[in-house]
Design an enzyme around this catalytic site. Structure first.
Site, PDB file in Angstrom:
ATOM      1  N   ASP A 175       0.830  -1.202   0.000  1.00  0.00           N
ATOM      2  CA  ASP A 175       0.000   0.000   0.000  1.00  0.00           C
ATOM      3  C   ASP A 175       0.869   1.259   0.000  1.00  0.00           C
ATOM      4  O   ASP A 175       1.908   1.327   0.663  1.00  0.00           O
ATOM      5  CB  ASP A 175      -0.894  -0.017   1.243  1.00  0.00           C
ATOM      6  CG  ASP A 175      -1.835   1.168   1.298  1.00  0.00           C
ATOM      7  OD1 ASP A 175      -2.770   1.203   0.480  1.00  0.00           O
ATOM      8  OD2 ASP A 175      -1.634   2.050   2.151  1.00  0.00           O
ATOM      9  N   GLU A 208       1.521  -0.459  -4.895  1.00  0.00           N
ATOM     10  CA  GLU A 208       0.529   0.556  -5.251  1.00  0.00           C
ATOM     11  C   GLU A 208       1.285   1.871  -5.419  1.00  0.00           C
ATOM     12  O   GLU A 208       1.562   2.578  -4.460  1.00  0.00           O
ATOM     13  CB  GLU A 208      -0.537   0.700  -4.158  1.00  0.00           C
ATOM     14  CG  GLU A 208      -1.624   1.707  -4.545  1.00  0.00           C
ATOM     15  CD  GLU A 208      -2.370   2.291  -3.352  1.00  0.00           C
ATOM     16  OE1 GLU A 208      -3.560   2.610  -3.513  1.00  0.00           O
ATOM     17  OE2 GLU A 208      -1.764   2.449  -2.280  1.00  0.00           O
TER      18      GLU A 208
END
Length: 649
Positions: free
Chosen positions: A371, A400
């Site tokens: 993330d 990400e």
């Protein structure tokens, strides 16, 4: 990525209805204005934007390192300091004076001086860490004897270009690896990934029902045992890898606000439940990725609480305090409840990497979806990659990276792959809301594929938990979703399916309107009654996954456009292992009709030999008519098809 809205004030300003392009937007699709701010900042910065040639060197290959200083930072000389033993570089490290290679001019940033150093080639397995020091020009001042550097070059990409001083990323790194080591593990390259949002997927109940709460931020009751109960469904669907949303102890339903990186959240189940899920998934041939959140924690995390209470606490330097104890760096400097972890803190690094190794060793997870990867430096990711690969050589690291294609490319050799936000934006604009025609899509795709050829691998998606569901942006038209999925699955990046997309999940309102709770609207409960599923769409997805797994050329082949007619909205490309005009055995021809009328595409006969068959169509199978030199393919409105010449055909 967490929902910024849920941490903001309850007062929501009146908003106009979003237009089609806004509805289709993805987090990584940065507006030009934001890119220009970063570009203009070069005027006042001494930067190294991880610009190395090559990006990921092989053993013995020298590496060019480029830095840049703006006209308001008059650097007189620059020196690169590097280490190869894992230690952080300082002035006692090996020094390479940088040459002033050239001066360029930019309409936004003004005059930019470019500095160059060449680091000698290193053996395989080396992590080269480096920092770049600068000394300012001071006309008329006597030179000091070996003065300390007045400035260290900082990372100017991602969100980091905003940072300065101790918060800036000033340590950089790259890894030296053999060619094979630079590629993702083959299981990941060939995977079909299914994204599961744990709280909203399936409960322990016999029917799997997840509660529909009036509060969109409340827990709805999804569990690890619920996922385990769904494995037969997922196996029949054909997916080969599960991506589980964060499962460590956290405050919220989404769990992007960690309280403990080492514990399974008991509201999801026990450690034994996770081990049982892993064992059964692996027995079914499925890999498992954990959504890992290394860039920020909850403001109630014990480390942050201690740092706020005591400046002498061991965890104090894990965080950046602009004014201790109440002004500190946070996720995108927008969410006070999510304090950011400092990439340059050795203590924070040890804690984060130890937790990743814990999930790999104790539970046998196969990799991580990382993330907010732009929240850490490349130096951090090199260390993370070395540590996780040291334990599991076939671990898969998927980042990400919500940034420009230029930034995405630079993760090559640091992460295995990145989530393909630029492609998602293009697919949503072309097939979802029709703000792009096929000509624009083709120009994007041809340029983008070429540009990213020497970047990391990519994983494609049509929607996820941070954006409107694809079916919603089409106005709930499954035929458009089928077309987009057909394109997604016949392009090279590893495809990802967001839970429920395959059965026709949509939503009530655009997430930007905040009518029903922001991003939570795209995270609704998965329906488990078959009568609530779009069975035709589900059957199409099952066939699409079988097609992807049966045709290696869709993963490994080259792409060649064989037809484009924007006036009739038709498009065709070949995925091939060969270079000639013929469709060879194992190749695939992919055809799209995006118009509201039947259309006929005429191709040379060699583009679709008589032995080729229609393997999959999103609607009725196209009608094929042949002449001596041509083949005419007539397809129904808003439809697509894949043709292939199989062995034995």
């Amino acid at each position: 990525m967490p929902d910024i809205f849920e941490s903001a004030t309850d007062a929501v300003p009146a908003q106009s209805e979003p237009d089609a392009e806004q509805m289709a937007a993805v987090p990584g699709d940065l507006p030009l204005s934001e890119i220009l701010i970063r570009w203009t900042a070069q005027r006042t910065q001494f930067r190294h934007d991880n610009t190395t040639l090559p990006l990921a060197p092989i053993p013995g290959e020298p590496v060019e390192v480029w830095a840049a200083s703006g006209e308001e930072v008059p650097i007189e000389r620059a020196v690169l300091y590097y280490t190869v033993d894992g230690s952080r570089p300082d002035r006692s490290s090996t020094a390479l004076p940088m040459e002033r290679a050239r001066v360029s001019w930019d309409p936004h940033a003004g005059y930019i001086t470019h500095w160059l150093a060449r680091i000698p080639g290193q053996p395989a397995g080396t992590c080269v860490r480096y920092r770049i020091a600068g000394w300012l020009a001071r006309p008329g001042s006597p030179p000091a004897e070996e003065p300390e550097p007045e400035i260290w070059a900082q990372d100017g990409q991602g969100f980091a270009f905003h940072f300065s001083g101790e918060r800036a990323f000033t340590t950089f790194a790259y890894l030296v690896e053999e060619e094979q080591q630079r590629r993702p593990p083959s299981w990941a390259t060939e995977a079909v990934i299914y994204q599961i949002f744990l709280d909203r997927f399936r409960s322990d109940a016999a029917d799997g029902h997840v509660a529909t709460e009036s509060d969109p931020q409340a827990l709805h009751g999804g569990t690890l045992n619920g996922v385990r109960a769904a494995l037969p469904y997922l196996s029949e669907l054909g997916v080969t890898c599960l991506w589980l949303s964060p499962l460590h102890l956290a405050e919220s339903y989404h769990r992007y606000d960690a309280l403990d990186y080492f514990r399974v959240d008991p509201r999801l189940g026990s450690s034994a439940d996770l081990q049982a899920l892993m064992a059964e998934a692996h027995a079914r041939g499925m890999r498992v990725l954990l959504d890992f959140v290394p860039a920020h924690v909850s403001w109630h995390h014990p480390a942050f609480v201690a740092a706020q209470m005591d400046r002498q606490a061991p965890s104090h330097d894990w965080f950046y305090f602009e004014r201790w104890p109440d002004r500190y760096g946070t996720f995108l400097d927008a969410v006070p409840s999510l304090p950011s972890l400092r990439s340059e803190s050795e203590g924070a690094r040890r804690h984060i990497i130890a937790s990743a190794l814990h999930w790999l060793s104790e539970y046998g997870v196969d990799g991580f979806r990382l993330d907010h990867a732009i929240g850490h430096s490349m130096d951090f990711w090199c260390e993370f990659r070395q540590a996780t690969r040291g334990l599991r050589p076939d671990v898969f690291l998927l980042g990400e990276v919500t940034d420009t294609p230029d930034a995405l490319r630079r993760y090559h050799g640091r992460l295995d792959a990145v989530l393909d936000f630029p492609l998602a934006a293009a697919l949503r604009s072309t097939f979802g809301v029709h703000t792009w025609d096929l000509g624009r899509f083709d120009r994007f795709l041809s340029s983008y594929e070429s540009y990213m050829a020497d970047g990391p691998a990519r994983a494609s998606f049509l929607d996820n938990h941070d954006m409107n569901r694809f079916l919603f942006i089409t106005g709930n038209r499954p035929e458009l979703l089928k077309l987009a999925a057909l394109c997604q699955f016949t392009l090279a990046p590893t495809p990802i399916i967001y839970y429920g997309t395959e059965v026709g999940m949509s939503q009530r309102a655009d997430i930007s309107t905040k009518t029903f709770g922001g991003d939570a609207e795209a995270r609704a409960a998965m329906p488990w009654r078959p009568e609530d599923w779009n069975q035709e769409l589900l059957a199409f997805y099952r066939s699409l996954i079988r097609l992807r797994r049966a045709l290696p050329v869709l993963t490994y082949g080259a792409r060649r456009v064989v037809h484009l007619d924007t006036s009739q909205a038709t498009y065709a490309y070949v995925r091939t292992q060969a270079g000639g005009p013929h469709l060879e055995r194992g190749d695939a021809l992919v055809l799209f009709n995006l118009s509201e009328q039947p259309q006929t595409v005429v191709l040379p006969a060699v583009a679709l030999p008589p032995a080729a068959t229609t393997l999959l169509a999103s609607g009725q199978a196209p009608v094929i008519r042949r002449s001596r030199h041509q083949v005419a393919i007539t397809s129904e409105p808003l439809s697509g098809a894949v043709f292939s010449w199989q062995e034995g055909g």
